[in-house]
Scaffold this motif. Structure first.
Motif, PDB file in Angstrom:
ATOM      1  N   ARG A 116      39.611  -0.040 -48.203  1.00  0.00           N
ATOM      2  CA  ARG A 116      39.767  -0.722 -47.915  1.00  0.00           C
ATOM      3  C   ARG A 116      38.172  -1.077 -48.300  1.00  0.00           C
ATOM      4  N   GLU A 117      37.187   0.094 -47.586  1.00  0.00           N
ATOM      5  CA  GLU A 117      35.734   0.074 -47.834  1.00  0.00           C
ATOM      6  C   GLU A 117      35.328   0.018 -49.596  1.00  0.00           C
ATOM      7  N   ASN A 118      36.046   0.708 -49.693  1.00  0.00           N
ATOM      8  CA  ASN A 118      35.619   0.573 -51.002  1.00  0.00           C
ATOM      9  C   ASN A 118      36.389  -0.176 -52.715  1.00  0.00           C
ATOM     10  N   VAL A 119      36.932  -0.347 -51.909  1.00  0.00           N
ATOM     11  CA  VAL A 119      37.184  -1.825 -53.177  1.00  0.00           C
ATOM     12  C   VAL A 119      36.373  -3.017 -52.775  1.00  0.00           C
ATOM     13  N   ALA A 120      35.360  -3.042 -51.289  1.00  0.00           N
ATOM     14  CA  ALA A 120      35.353  -3.863 -50.925  1.00  0.00           C
ATOM     15  C   ALA A 120      33.494  -3.949 -51.728  1.00  0.00           C
ATOM     16  N   ALA A 121      33.215  -2.347 -51.717  1.00  0.00           N
ATOM     17  CA  ALA A 121      32.003  -2.067 -51.924  1.00  0.00           C
ATOM     18  C   ALA A 121      32.083  -2.096 -53.690  1.00  0.00           C
ATOM     19  N   ALA A 122      32.921  -2.427 -53.864  1.00  0.00           N
ATOM     20  CA  ALA A 122      33.035  -2.788 -55.639  1.00  0.00           C
ATOM     21  C   ALA A 122      32.793  -4.346 -55.955  1.00  0.00           C
ATOM     22  N   GLY A 123      33.406  -5.045 -54.768  1.00  0.00           N
ATOM     23  CA  GLY A 123      33.413  -6.868 -54.718  1.00  0.00           C
ATOM     24  C   GLY A 123      34.422  -6.911 -55.311  1.00  0.00           C
ATOM     25  N   LEU A 124      35.364  -6.313 -55.399  1.00  0.00           N
ATOM     26  CA  LEU A 124      37.475  -6.953 -55.732  1.00  0.00           C
ATOM     27  C   LEU A 124      37.451  -6.923 -54.574  1.00  0.00           C
ATOM     28  N   SER A 125      37.641  -7.104 -53.185  1.00  0.00           N
ATOM     29  CA  SER A 125      39.038  -7.656 -52.128  1.00  0.00           C
ATOM     30  C   SER A 125      39.660  -8.769 -52.618  1.00  0.00           C
ATOM     31  N   GLU A 126      38.898 -10.013 -53.003  1.00  0.00           N
ATOM     32  CA  GLU A 126      39.863 -10.496 -53.248  1.00  0.00           C
ATOM     33  C   GLU A 126      40.941 -10.920 -53.901  1.00  0.00           C
ATOM     34  N   ARG A 127      41.371  -9.908 -55.212  1.00  0.00           N
ATOM     35  CA  ARG A 127      41.809  -9.747 -55.423  1.00  0.00           C
ATOM     36  C   ARG A 127      43.335  -8.464 -55.138  1.00  0.00           C
ATOM     37  N   VAL A 128      42.805  -8.004 -54.054  1.00  0.00           N
ATOM     38  CA  VAL A 128      44.195  -6.516 -53.591  1.00  0.00           C
ATOM     39  C   VAL A 128      44.301  -6.775 -51.969  1.00  0.00           C
ATOM     40  N   GLU A 129      45.418  -6.476 -52.164  1.00  0.00           N
ATOM     41  CA  GLU A 129      46.520  -6.616 -50.724  1.00  0.00           C
ATOM     42  C   GLU A 129      46.384  -5.432 -50.094  1.00  0.00           C
ATOM     43  N   PHE A 130      45.792  -4.935 -49.181  1.00  0.00           N
ATOM     44  CA  PHE A 130      46.831  -3.590 -48.981  1.00  0.00           C
ATOM     45  C   PHE A 130      47.664  -3.873 -48.006  1.00  0.00           C
ATOM     46  N   LYS A 131      48.389  -2.644 -48.323  1.00  0.00           N
ATOM     47  CA  LYS A 131      49.882  -2.367 -46.999  1.00  0.00           C
ATOM     48  C   LYS A 131      50.223  -1.629 -46.238  1.00  0.00           C
ATOM     49  N   VAL A 132      50.491  -0.917 -45.214  1.00  0.00           N
ATOM     50  CA  VAL A 132      51.144  -0.073 -44.489  1.00  0.00           C
ATOM     51  C   VAL A 132      52.252  -0.399 -44.853  1.00  0.00           C
ATOM     52  N   GLY A 133      52.968   1.260 -45.737  1.00  0.00           N
ATOM     53  CA  GLY A 133      54.399   0.778 -46.248  1.00  0.00           C
ATOM     54  C   GLY A 133      54.275   2.205 -47.088  1.00  0.00           C
ATOM     55  N   ASP A 134      56.109   2.247 -46.986  1.00  0.00           N
ATOM     56  CA  ASP A 134      56.740   3.383 -47.582  1.00  0.00           C
ATOM     57  C   ASP A 134      57.541   2.781 -48.545  1.00  0.00           C
ATOM     58  N   PRO A 135      57.784   3.084 -49.698  1.00  0.00           N
ATOM     59  CA  PRO A 135      58.020   2.491 -51.306  1.00  0.00           C
ATOM     60  C   PRO A 135      59.820   3.078 -51.277  1.00  0.00           C
ATOM     61  N   ARG A 136      59.573   4.307 -50.245  1.00  0.00           N
ATOM     62  CA  ARG A 136      61.100   4.216 -50.431  1.00  0.00           C
ATOM     63  C   ARG A 136      62.114   3.969 -49.346  1.00  0.00           C
ATOM     64  N   SER A 137      61.288   2.985 -48.590  1.00  0.00           N
ATOM     65  CA  SER A 137      62.706   1.850 -48.266  1.00  0.00           C
ATOM     66  C   SER A 137      62.424   0.666 -49.111  1.00  0.00           C
ATOM     67  N   GLU A 138      62.263  -0.918 -49.117  1.00  0.00           N
ATOM     68  CA  GLU A 138      62.166  -1.982 -49.788  1.00  0.00           C
ATOM     69  C   GLU A 138      61.566  -2.660 -49.706  1.00  0.00           C
ATOM     70  N   ILE A 139      60.491  -2.672 -50.714  1.00  0.00           N
ATOM     71  CA  ILE A 139      59.454  -3.376 -50.328  1.00  0.00           C
ATOM     72  C   ILE A 139      59.342  -4.977 -50.599  1.00  0.00           C
ATOM     73  N   ALA A 140      59.077  -5.580 -50.397  1.00  0.00           N
ATOM     74  CA  ALA A 140      59.348  -7.472 -50.814  1.00  0.00           C
ATOM     75  C   ALA A 140      58.692  -7.833 -52.170  1.00  0.00           C
ATOM     76  N   GLU A 141      57.888  -7.647 -52.717  1.00  0.00           N
ATOM     77  CA  GLU A 141      57.707  -7.895 -54.239  1.00  0.00           C
ATOM     78  C   GLU A 141      58.360  -7.757 -55.195  1.00  0.00           C
ATOM     79  N   ARG A 142      58.406  -8.296 -56.152  1.00  0.00           N
ATOM     80  CA  ARG A 142      59.202  -8.916 -57.086  1.00  0.00           C
ATOM     81  C   ARG A 142      58.442  -9.592 -58.691  1.00  0.00           C
ATOM     82  N   ASP A 143      58.679  -8.818 -59.074  1.00  0.00           N
ATOM     83  CA  ASP A 143      58.363  -9.494 -60.592  1.00  0.00           C
ATOM     84  C   ASP A 143      56.857  -9.231 -61.478  1.00  0.00           C
TER      85      ASP A 143
END
Ligand SMILES: C[S@@+](CC[C@H](N)C(=O)[O-])C[C@H]1O[C@@H](n2cnc3c(N)ncnc32)[C@H](O)[C@@H]1O
Length: 236
Positions: A116-143
């Motif tokens: 998150r700090e590195n993305v903020a330093a690049a001025g790109l925070s508004e385009r990125v959402e960080f989530k704690v998660g493990d894709p070995r289980s279900e994730i909500a995102e589609r399309d």
């Protein structure tokens, strides 16, 4: 050479300088404290090279291939698994542009903090959402338009990728070892993925000088393999 960020710039051997002091000198030489610097705006390559590292990052040799082969472009929605230090996140956020979106997962909140700090330093925070998660289980995102994986067991994320990608969406994984590639490819073949292929990018620097131009003596070190595939609704 001086690389700018948004507000302040750390100049090796000089200290912290206000960015606005440098703006008027972009593309010019700047002499301060008896030393001369060339003031350059940062390219995406400079930004990735200055990422503060907590985990091993995907390097500048492999990053363009990752974006090109997954066709990531302005306006896209991209899912990343394994934020690590956020080097790939920065490149993806840069590629999707202001209308695009990146959701980046990591198991560990300490890695997410660094990313998150590195993305903020690049001025790109508004385009990125960080989530704690493990894709070995279900994730909500589609399309999603692309699903990019850099974890030790990428084959475990293939099921989540299949569900999250839109038809014809792009999968990519980055793996240092060929055993990881084998398991990932087997998992892709067992599901609705096509155009499965793996590449290793070999980049050789050429040193040009008046006395002669030749390949650099630097060794061609191995970094990782890139596996790509496209998600479809049915295979042949
Ligand atoms: C090598 S790092 C990724 C580096 C990142 N691609 C970069 O260039 O900065 C791998 C990351 O994957 C995370 N990770 C490992 N297994 C995971 C899983 N099952 N789900 C989500 N993240 C995972 C680790 O915590 C670590 O931060």
């Amino acid at each position: 050479m001086v690389v700018l960020d948004r507000d302040t710039v750390k100049v090796p051997g000089l200290g912290v300088v206000r960015a606005e002091t440098l703006v008027a000198r972009i593309g010019r030489r700047w002499t301060v404290g008896g030393r001369s610097f060339l003031v350059l705006t940062p390219s995406i390559r400079d930004t990735v090279n200055s990422v503060s590292r907590k985990a091993q990052i995907v390097g500048p040799k492999d990053l363009p291939a990752l974006v090109w082969n997954t066709d990531v472009k302005p306006g896209d929605f991209v899912i990343e698994v394994g934020s690590g230090s956020g080097a790939v996140t920065v490149v993806l956020a840069n590629a999707v542009g202001p209308e695009g979106r990146v959701v980046s997962y990591d198991l560990r909140s300490d890695f997410l903090t660094r990313a998150r700090e590195n993305v903020a330093a690049a001025g790109l925070s508004e385009r990125v959402e960080f989530k704690v998660g493990d894709p070995r289980s279900e994730i909500a995102e589609r399309d999603a338009d692309a699903f990019i994986v850099d974890i030790p067991d990428p084959w475990e994320a293939v099921r989540a990728a299949e569900k999250a990608l839109r038809p014809c969406g792009h999968f990519a994984s980055y793996s240092p070892n060929v055993e990881q590639v084998n398991r990932t490819v087997a998992s892709l073949r067992a599901r609705t993925f096509v155009e499965i292929r793996t590449v290793e990018i070999i980049e050789r620097e050429i040193e040009a000088s008046e006395s002669g131009t030749r390949p650099s003596f630097a060794p061609l070190g191995h970094t990782g393999y890139l596996t790509f595939a496209r998600s479809v609704l049915e295979t042949l």
